[in-house]
Scaffold this motif. Structure first.
Motif, PDB file in Angstrom:
ATOM      1  N   THR A 122       0.854  -1.185   0.000  1.00  0.00           N
ATOM      2  CA  THR A 122       0.000   0.000   0.000  1.00  0.00           C
ATOM      3  C   THR A 122       0.881   1.223   0.000  1.00  0.00           C
ATOM      4  N   ALA A 124      -7.815   7.184   1.364  1.00  0.00           N
ATOM      5  CA  ALA A 124      -7.756   5.803   0.868  1.00  0.00           C
ATOM      6  C   ALA A 124      -6.315   5.393   0.561  1.00  0.00           C
ATOM      7  N   GLY A 143      -9.261   2.745  -6.551  1.00  0.00           N
ATOM      8  CA  GLY A 143      -9.970   1.835  -5.661  1.00  0.00           C
ATOM      9  C   GLY A 143     -11.007   2.567  -4.829  1.00  0.00           C
ATOM     10  N   ALA A 144     -10.642   3.750  -4.325  1.00  0.00           N
ATOM     11  CA  ALA A 144     -11.561   4.536  -3.500  1.00  0.00           C
ATOM     12  C   ALA A 144     -12.758   4.997  -4.319  1.00  0.00           C
ATOM     13  N   ASN A 181     -14.113   3.407  -6.818  1.00  0.00           N
ATOM     14  CA  ASN A 181     -15.010   2.262  -7.013  1.00  0.00           C
ATOM     15  C   ASN A 181     -15.862   1.979  -5.792  1.00  0.00           C
ATOM     16  N   THR A 182     -15.307   2.244  -4.613  1.00  0.00           N
ATOM     17  CA  THR A 182     -16.073   1.944  -3.407  1.00  0.00           C
ATOM     18  C   THR A 182     -17.012   3.067  -3.020  1.00  0.00           C
ATOM     19  N   THR A 183     -16.722   4.309  -3.464  1.00  0.00           N
ATOM     20  CA  THR A 183     -17.585   5.418  -3.046  1.00  0.00           C
ATOM     21  C   THR A 183     -18.658   5.741  -4.074  1.00  0.00           C
ATOM     22  N   SER A 184     -18.449   5.312  -5.359  1.00  0.00           N
ATOM     23  CA  SER A 184     -19.448   5.700  -6.379  1.00  0.00           C
ATOM     24  C   SER A 184     -20.554   4.657  -6.511  1.00  0.00           C
TER      25      SER A 184
END
Ligand code: PRT
Ligand code: MG
Length: 245
Positions: free
Chosen positions: A5, A47, A239-240, A242-245
């Protein structure tokens, strides 16, 4: 092999200075503008394990530290973000499509700027608006010359050329809404979000030119020199999203 990360690649916060190669990594500088872009970029940074430790609304500092010793944020005007990134004053930045198009038009394509990601933040649209009593359709049909005030000269020029409409473009730097009200122009090309600014000034949206969102921009040389860190940051942002939209 697992991908490290962004946080794990960075020097440990509070680690002893000068002990080990990790602390001596070059600084990663991110250019942001205050306001909506700063606010909407914060969750994406989080993120990636990056937390800005100062509030731009409460400090007069233009360079903000983060929880990562080798990542900092520089605060610049929204229109200056591409310039900072293109010339290496910042490695990365976040800028609206509106700003990027105008910057490219003024800088012959703006080589040196890589746009890897549409962050889908600070969304709005670019539109043509006129006074409620101005018959835009009739003016277009009659082939009249239309006076258009805007900050977005490149987009406006292209839009009206595509339509075959003759326009006199008047460059303004702000408060475009005032131009039709004072007789300076017949129409404006401006950004519209909720529409309440147009409404408050008795203007109506007559054409939508394009949807606008903000993009991540990266300096080409930084992309080569700091490749892994920047790629990890891009992956965390993606990645962030994809998880927030
Ligand atoms: O404000 P400042 O002069 O410091 O600079 P700036 O206007 O360039 O920066 P900022 O932070 O206001 O805008 C940065 C970026 O946010 C822009 O480049 C756009 O990509 C994006 N964005 C998203 C917007 C809007 N929405 C927006 N609504 N930028 C400006 N507006 C303005 C618009 O120009 C109009 O005056 O807000 C008004 C319309 O809003 P509504 O909600 O009333 O329709
Ligand atoms: Mg503004």
């Amino acid at each position: 092999m697992t991908t490290p990360t962004f946080a794990s690649l960075s020097a440990p916060a509070g680690g002893a200075a000068g002990s080990g190669a990790a602390e001596r990594r070059p600084m990663l500088t991110l250019a942001l503008s205050k306001g909506r872009i700063f606010e909407e970029t914060l969750p994406l940074l989080a993120a990636a394990g990056i937390v800005v430790t100062e509030d731009p609304e409460k400090t007069r500092k233009l360079i903000l530290a983060t929880n990562q010793p080798d990542v900092r944020v520089v605060l610049v005007r929204a229109t200056d973000v591409p310039t900072y990134v293109q010339h290496g004053g910042a490695d990365l930045g976040v800028a609206g499509k509106d700003v990027l198009i105008e910057h490219a038009a003024e800088n012959e394509g703006a080589g040196g700027l890589y746009q890897p990601l549409d962050l889908q933040i600070a969304k709005c649209r670019m539109s043509v608006a006129v006074r409620a009593d101005f018959d835009y359709e009739a003016a277009v049909k009659q082939g009249s010359r239309i006076r258009v005030a805007t900050k977005y000269v490149a987009v406006a020029r292209q839009h009206f050329a595509d339509k075959g409409v003759h326009v006199d473009l008047i460059k303004l730097y702000g408060s475009m809404e005032l131009a039709p009200l004072t007789g300076l122009a017949d129409a404006i090309v401006d950004l519209v979000s909720t529409g309440s600014t147009l409404k408050a000034n008795k203007l109506v949206e007559v054409e939508r030119i394009m949807e606008i969102s903000s993009r991540l921009v990266v300096n080409q040389a930084a992309l080569k020199l700091k490749r892994e860190r920047i790629r990890t940051l891009i992956a965390a942002f993606a990645g962030a999203m994809n998880t927030t939209s």
